[in-house]
Write a protein that holds these residues in place. Structure first.
Motif, PDB file in Angstrom:
ATOM      1  N   GLY A   1      83.047  43.802 144.766  1.00  0.00           N
ATOM      2  CA  GLY A   1      82.609  44.942 143.971  1.00  0.00           C
ATOM      3  C   GLY A   1      81.458  44.550 143.060  1.00  0.00           C
ATOM      4  N   ILE A   2      80.339  45.254 143.160  1.00  0.00           N
ATOM      5  CA  ILE A   2      79.103  44.868 142.487  1.00  0.00           C
ATOM      6  C   ILE A   2      78.647  45.966 141.520  1.00  0.00           C
ATOM      7  N   MET A   3      78.387  45.568 140.273  1.00  0.00           N
ATOM      8  CA  MET A   3      77.880  46.510 139.277  1.00  0.00           C
ATOM      9  C   MET A   3      76.423  46.200 138.950  1.00  0.00           C
ATOM     10  N   PRO A   4      75.485  47.070 139.302  1.00  0.00           N
ATOM     11  CA  PRO A   4      74.089  46.860 138.895  1.00  0.00           C
ATOM     12  C   PRO A   4      73.967  46.849 137.372  1.00  0.00           C
ATOM     13  N   ILE A   5      73.077  46.021 136.858  1.00  0.00           N
ATOM     14  CA  ILE A   5      72.834  45.933 135.412  1.00  0.00           C
ATOM     15  C   ILE A   5      71.422  46.413 135.155  1.00  0.00           C
ATOM     16  N   THR A   6      71.286  47.461 134.335  1.00  0.00           N
ATOM     17  CA  THR A   6      69.963  48.068 134.121  1.00  0.00           C
ATOM     18  C   THR A   6      69.629  48.323 132.658  1.00  0.00           C
ATOM     19  N   VAL A   7      70.636  48.340 131.763  1.00  0.00           N
ATOM     20  CA  VAL A   7      70.381  48.637 130.343  1.00  0.00           C
ATOM     21  C   VAL A   7      71.107  47.632 129.462  1.00  0.00           C
ATOM     22  N   PRO A   8      70.524  47.277 128.307  1.00  0.00           N
ATOM     23  CA  PRO A   8      71.118  46.255 127.442  1.00  0.00           C
ATOM     24  C   PRO A   8      72.528  46.573 126.960  1.00  0.00           C
TER      25      PRO A   8
ATOM     26  N   ASP B   1      67.419  49.573 144.925  1.00  0.00           N
ATOM     27  CA  ASP B   1      66.536  48.430 144.683  1.00  0.00           C
ATOM     28  C   ASP B   1      67.185  47.117 145.112  1.00  0.00           C
ATOM     29  N   ILE B   2      68.453  46.937 144.769  1.00  0.00           N
ATOM     30  CA  ILE B   2      69.150  45.694 145.128  1.00  0.00           C
ATOM     31  C   ILE B   2      69.272  45.571 146.637  1.00  0.00           C
ATOM     32  N   LEU B   3      69.659  46.652 147.279  1.00  0.00           N
ATOM     33  CA  LEU B   3      69.839  46.604 148.726  1.00  0.00           C
ATOM     34  C   LEU B   3      68.507  46.332 149.437  1.00  0.00           C
ATOM     35  N   SER B   4      67.434  46.923 148.943  1.00  0.00           N
ATOM     36  CA  SER B   4      66.125  46.689 149.554  1.00  0.00           C
ATOM     37  C   SER B   4      65.736  45.222 149.456  1.00  0.00           C
ATOM     38  N   ARG B   5      66.029  44.593 148.323  1.00  0.00           N
ATOM     39  CA  ARG B   5      65.721  43.175 148.170  1.00  0.00           C
ATOM     40  C   ARG B   5      66.579  42.319 149.103  1.00  0.00           C
ATOM     41  N   LEU B   6      67.841  42.672 149.238  1.00  0.00           N
ATOM     42  CA  LEU B   6      68.702  41.916 150.134  1.00  0.00           C
ATOM     43  C   LEU B   6      68.238  42.038 151.578  1.00  0.00           C
ATOM     44  N   ARG B   7      67.841  43.233 151.969  1.00  0.00           N
ATOM     45  CA  ARG B   7      67.452  43.454 153.357  1.00  0.00           C
ATOM     46  C   ARG B   7      66.076  42.877 153.676  1.00  0.00           C
TER      47      ARG B   7
END
Length: 296
Positions: free
Chosen positions: A207-214, A282-288
């Motif tokens: 389970g992955i949580m993107p981090i985008t705000v402080p 964005d994360i998935l695009s970088r992984l792919r």
């Protein structure tokens, strides 16, 4: 993509699966945001979508409404969450029947959390554990059942006991697990190793949580067992005064976490989207775009 059994997807995929979690919106604007996030993520072809569960009467209605809305917008496999906290056994049975009427054949069986600062107390006419819930769901129909796993440990347990409980869930009929959010790939790998050492065989999706705000730094620090490793947190705090830079660093750190858990053998990644799409995209695009990419 037509709906498929998630176990078959995990077994047949040429690489880690990719899925997303949504929560039931509270109003019409939230429904539109949810459907917009789904539409934005559809070109990425998620292997399945999951929807969290509200235990009160009003929030249960929102859960089933959200599931119905998603069913009307996608043929992708769908997981409905289910908890036992604050509900009688008959309430839980009615929820399972509601999922069946909606055509949902995958259920994530969870105990559910008590109010913050309180211990879990079963409903006087309810079930006592997620393991009992797995048994009940399997007895009521042809459901594929998943459960939760805890890389950083459940706050009411130990790492060793967590592994034993996860094995008990599998023996009760669970066929896959999805972890709570975590930020340490070594913790994920160690959790899987403990489970395998006991004879556990079911796939454990990260389970992955993107981090985008402080503000997420303090929020995660307040969650027992879900804090960030010191070096990970330090990199984020060093750019906390620059929101654009913070987002970029957060996305790259989480992308690297994904790479590490894929290298550790994770059969899939499930993104906790908070009903948004951009960070996951964005994360998935970088992984792919790299050699350790998810299937396109």
């Amino acid at each position: 993509m037509p709906a498929e059994n998630i176990i078959d997807l995990l077994a047949s995929s040429t690489g880690p699966t990719f899925s997303v979690e949504f929560f039931p919106p509270s109003d019409d604007a939230g429904v539109q945001q949810l459907l917009g996030a789904l539409e934005a993520l559809q070109p990425l072809e998620p292997d399945w979508v999951s929807v969290t569960y509200g235990a009160t009467g009003a929030s249960r209605y929102k859960t089933f409404s959200a599931v119905g809305a998603l069913r009307g917008q996608t043929a992708t496999s769908l997981i409905g969450h289910l908890t036992i906290a604050g509900q009688s056994k008959s309430d839980v049975v009615r929820a399972i029947e509601a999922y069946e009427r909606l055509g949902v054949t995958h259920i994530l069986a969870l105990r559910g959390d008590p109010p913050r600062g309180e211990s879990f107390v079963p409903h006087p006419e309810g079930l006592t554990s997620a393991t009992e819930l797995v048994t009940l769901i399997k007895s009521l129909g042809d459901f594929t059942v998943g459960v939760a796993a805890f890389p950083d440990g459940h706050p009411e347990s130990t790492l060793e006991l967590d592994a034993e409980i996860l094995l008990a869930k599998e023996r009760a009929g669970a066929e896959f697990a999805i972890t709570q959010l975590f930020f340490d790939a070594d913790a994920y790998a160690a959790m899987v190793a403990r489970f395998r050492a006991l004879g556990g065989t079911m796939p454990i999706i990260a389970g992955i949580m993107p981090i985008t705000v402080p503000s997420q730094i303090e929020r995660f620090a307040s969650l027992s067992g879900s804090g960030m490793p010191a070096a990970f947190e330090a990199q984020l705090r060093s750019v906390a005064d620059d929101r654009a830079r913070f987002r970029e660093v957060g996305i790259e750190l989480v992308t690297d976490l994904c790479r590490q858990v894929i290298a550790a053998g994770a059969p899939g990644l499930q993104f906790f989207t908070l009903n948004r799409s951009t960070a996951t995209h964005d994360i998935l695009s970088r992984l792919r775009s790299t050699a350790d990419a998810l299937p396109a």
